[in-house]
Design a protein around this motif. Structure first.
Motif, PDB file in Angstrom:
ATOM      1  N   ASP A   1      -5.323  -7.772  -7.190  1.00 45.73           N
ATOM      2  CA  ASP A   1      -6.429  -8.501  -6.583  1.00 45.73           C
ATOM      3  C   ASP A   1      -6.655  -9.799  -7.371  1.00 45.73           C
TER       4      ASP A   1
ATOM      5  N   THR B   1      -9.894 -10.438   1.846  1.00 44.64           N
ATOM      6  CA  THR B   1     -10.813  -9.321   2.021  1.00 44.64           C
ATOM      7  C   THR B   1     -12.240  -9.846   1.987  1.00 44.64           C
TER       8      THR B   1
ATOM      9  N   THR C   1       4.794  -4.178  -0.278  1.00 44.78           N
ATOM     10  CA  THR C   1       3.645  -4.800  -0.919  1.00 44.78           C
ATOM     11  C   THR C   1       3.146  -5.936  -0.044  1.00 44.78           C
TER      12      THR C   1
ATOM     13  N   VAL D   1      -6.805  -9.136  -1.831  1.00 44.86           N
ATOM     14  CA  VAL D   1      -6.404  -7.800  -2.282  1.00 44.86           C
ATOM     15  C   VAL D   1      -4.891  -7.663  -2.136  1.00 44.86           C
ATOM     16  N   THR D   2      -4.304  -6.870  -3.017  1.00 47.93           N
ATOM     17  CA  THR D   2      -2.882  -6.562  -2.983  1.00 47.93           C
ATOM     18  C   THR D   2      -2.744  -5.055  -2.877  1.00 47.93           C
ATOM     19  N   ARG D   3      -1.935  -4.606  -1.946  1.00 46.42           N
ATOM     20  CA  ARG D   3      -1.726  -3.166  -1.741  1.00 46.42           C
ATOM     21  C   ARG D   3      -0.242  -2.885  -1.579  1.00 46.42           C
ATOM     22  N   THR D   4       0.192  -1.731  -2.089  1.00 50.01           N
ATOM     23  CA  THR D   4       1.560  -1.265  -1.907  1.00 50.01           C
ATOM     24  C   THR D   4       1.523   0.074  -1.198  1.00 50.01           C
ATOM     25  N   GLN D   5       2.315   0.177  -0.140  1.00 52.75           N
ATOM     26  CA  GLN D   5       2.409   1.427   0.614  1.00 52.75           C
ATOM     27  C   GLN D   5       3.841   1.552   1.121  1.00 52.75           C
TER      28      GLN D   5
END
Length: 170
Positions: free
Chosen positions: A132, A114, A109, A101-105
């Motif tokens: 993802d 997962t 990044t 999974v790839t997430r940006t917050q």
């Protein structure tokens, strides 16, 4: 493993995706082709098994000799009326494989392994270089462009889907 880096204004997710790969792989990869309109029929994968899904635009990224991991991208389309929780991935081409999974917050990044990816009922799950995706680790032998690699997905109910993905240069 989670990798983070302050994202710049251009292609922040692509930069993060490249960081997950070994330094040599990151230097060798360019953004893979994602246009399906120009693909030949051999490049559109057919799914087999009992998962309620079809697959298009599947591809395994060709990597230089000596690089032992690569990415798998595809678009999965649900043909069912319930969400599908994908819980496993494997391929005879690799010792093991991972769902990523790839997430940006907060402009950061990161990518990490997962336990599940979800194909929404009646929707799509896009596995891409900027989001993802799947990783093949400890490749058993170098992959050649034009070669077709089977990728096996398993869901929480034990159903399977085999994707026949061509190896393509980025």
């Amino acid at each position: 493993m989670t990798s983070t880096r302050r994202a710049g204004p251009a292609r922040p997710l692509l930069i993060a995706a490249l960081l997950i790969l070994a330094a040599a792989l990151a230097a060798a990869l360019l953004r893979p082709r994602t246009d399906t309109a120009t693909q030949t029929p051999a490049q559109v994968s057919q799914a087999s098994g009992s998962l309620p899904a079809t697959v298009t635009d599947a591809r395994v990224v060709a990597v230089p000799p000596g690089i032992r991991e690569t990415s798998v991208f595809a678009t999965l389309r649900s043909t069912g009326n319930a969400d599908v929780r994908i819980t496993g991935v494997s391929s005879p081409a690799a010792e093991h494989a991972m769902l990523m999974v790839t997430r940006t917050q907060d402009n950061m990044t990161g990518m990490s392994m997962t336990d599940t990816l979800t194909l929404p009922a009646g929707g799509t799950l896009t596995l891409s270089d900027t989001g993802d995706h799947l990783m093949l680790m400890d490749l058993k032998e170098p992959l050649q462009p034009g070669q077709t690699i089977p990728i096996n997905l398993t869901d929480a109910q034990g159903r399977t889907l085999t994707i026949q993905a061509p190896v393509m240069k980025p």
